[in-house]
Scaffold this motif. Structure first.
Motif, PDB file in Angstrom:
ATOM      1  N   VAL A 171       0.832  -1.204   0.000  1.00  0.00           N
ATOM      2  CA  VAL A 171       0.000   0.000   0.000  1.00  0.00           C
ATOM      3  C   VAL A 171       0.872   1.262   0.000  1.00  0.00           C
ATOM      4  O   VAL A 171       0.554   2.250  -0.675  1.00  0.00           O
ATOM      5  N   ARG A 177      -5.365   6.292  -2.660  1.00  0.00           N
ATOM      6  CA  ARG A 177      -4.223   5.424  -2.366  1.00  0.00           C
ATOM      7  C   ARG A 177      -3.342   6.021  -1.258  1.00  0.00           C
ATOM      8  O   ARG A 177      -2.820   5.278  -0.418  1.00  0.00           O
ATOM      9  N   PRO A 229      -4.866  -0.833  -1.754  1.00  0.00           N
ATOM     10  CA  PRO A 229      -4.961   0.508  -1.149  1.00  0.00           C
ATOM     11  C   PRO A 229      -6.388   1.034  -1.117  1.00  0.00           C
ATOM     12  O   PRO A 229      -6.791   1.699  -0.146  1.00  0.00           O
TER      13      PRO A 229
END
Length: 457
Positions: free
Chosen positions: A60, A97, A330
């Motif tokens: 992520v 994200r 994410p």
């Protein structure tokens, strides 16, 4: 010529059969039904479980950094197809994200402030919000995405979809307004997991085999909840003795929703535009073929003849896995955490559920007020309505209704909805919510009268 056809037939049948066995054949393992891919993922997950949270944090974080860098369109991203397809996204997705990275670091480090009900960071990272998304969702999805992503080409690249599409187009097109090959997506979701169906649908849309409308319909209508998860939901409300009729109703409601939803907005307003033109399979059988089986076999052999071997297989599998890892994880972290935060610590979903109260009262649902509070919360997470029902509802009939509706609503942001939004599928957040409402109303209109018959008989 005959030898070449035999070789092509083997190249079509062997990988396709292996793919079917891995993704579609239910097997009993440790006392429960599942599929081979899930068993493999669970085995790997159990073996390396300690490093999975760290792996998720790394993925992520890299996604957030690379996506932010991609706004400047540097050559090292734009000139590499996999990097470009994975990280070159719009500003909104960059923000999502980055938020996902912030949330996952706060959760991973256990950052908290204030008490459980007033401290924002405590609420954000608690076991019911960020902790649940990281510990219970991402650590499972990261393995599923890797294994399934690498092995999905067995279903996609060796002619199976072309063969199934030719066989089932006459059924799928008039009933559901989608190609016959979509049956593979549905069956993969139903036996395995809804996330696998979304992955498959996204791949087919990006390859030009589904139009924008078809991909939207399939992802929101045919990414069915797995049998395994349906059992978890019913067990949560303490009604496992009703599983047979419960799952029959789920299947029936799913078919009715699949017939109605593509014919009404927003799905009916989607255009039949393709990302890649000329890849869609013809809908009619050409005159030189005597049957759909013969035509499907010819299409499958034509597809497999274009396959470039193990190198292409690995490249396509890696592209699938990388796209889901850095594109979807994410989004699930960001959107899932926010959704659960709203569900657990605000009255938003309780207020949004009030419009369902008159309908529930009209359908004579016991404890209608308590049931109304579960209707919208399913948009955040599928298990949450049954958890609320188990804690607040005493009527077995009402708990049964909630258990059915929470599964047939289908679109929940902590997993399937988040995957759709994080992918290239042409479905917006507000459209997901409208489809969710449509499915909820249809489900209630069907299941409530049936529940009265079951529980008053």
């Amino acid at each position: 010529m005959e030898k070449n056809k035999t070789n092509l037939m083997a190249k079509f049948l062997v990988p396709s059969i292996v793919g079917i066995v891995l993704f579609m054949i239910p097997v009993k393992f440790d006392g429960s039904w599942t599929i081979a891919v899930k068993i493999l993922a669970d085995m790997i997950g159990n073996a390396i479980g300690g490093i999975l949270p760290v792996l998720c944090v790394g993925i992520v974080t890299i996604s957030a950094i690379m996506s932010a860098l991609s706004l400047a369109k540097p050559k090292f991203i734009t000139e590499q197809p996999i990097l470009r397809d994975t990280f070159l996204v719009g500003p909104i997705w960059v923000v999502i994200r980055v938020l996902g990275a912030i949330f996952i670091w706060l959760t991973f480090l256990g950052v908290q402030s204030g008490d459980e009900n007033t401290g924002f960071l405590h609420m954000l990272t608690s076991s019911g919000t960020g902790g649940f998304v990281l510990g219970d969702l991402l650590t499972v999805l990261v393995i599923i995405f890797a294994i399934a992503g690498l092995l999905l080409p067995l279903l996609l690249d060796f002619g199976l979809l072309e063969f199934v599409g030719a066989l089932l187009t006459k059924v799928m097109r008039p009933l559901f307004k989608i190609p016959g090959r979509a049956a593979v997506d549905c069956f993969t979701s139903w036996i395995g997991d809804g996330t696998l169906g979304v992955m498959l649908t996204c791949n087919q849309y990006e390859g030009g085999y589904y139009s924008a409308r078809e991909a939207s319909v399939i992802a929101t209508t045919f990414s069915a909840v797995s049998i395994t998860f349906s059992i978890v939901v019913l067990e949560q409300v303490g009604l496992m003795e009703y599983f047979g009729i419960y799952y029959l109703i789920i299947c029936f409601v799913g078919i009715v929703c699949a017939i109605i939803c593509p014919r009404i907005p927003p799905l009916s307003m989607k255009k039949d535009d393709y990302l890649v033109e000329g890849k869609a399979m013809p809908e009619s059988i050409p005159p030189q073929y005597h049957s759909s089986v013969e035509y499907g076999t010819a299409l499958a052999l034509e597809r497999v003849s274009k396959n470039q071997g193990i190198g292409q297989f690995l490249q396509n599998g890696l592209k699938n896995a990388v796209g889901m890892w850095f594109g979807v994880l994410p989004s699930v972290m960001a959107i899932g955490t926010i959704a659960l935060l709203l569900a657990n610590y605000t009255p938003v979903f309780e207020i949004l559920g009030k419009p369902f109260l008159p309908l529930l009262e009209l359908l004579q649902v016991p404890e209608a007020v308590a049931a109304s509070k579960t209707m919208i919360v399913g948009f955040t997470d599928m298990l949450t309505p049954s958890i609320i029902a188990a804690e607040t509802i005493t009527s077995a009939m009402t708990r049964f209704i909630v258990a059915v509706v929470s599964v047939t609503q289908l679109i929940y942001l902590s997993e399937v909805g988040g995957l759709i939004l994080g992918s290239n599928l042409p479905v917006k957040l507000w459209e997901l919510f409208v489809i969710f409402l449509e499915r909820t109303i249809i489900s209630l209109l069907i299941v409530c009268p049936l529940a009265h018959l079951i529980f008053t008989a």
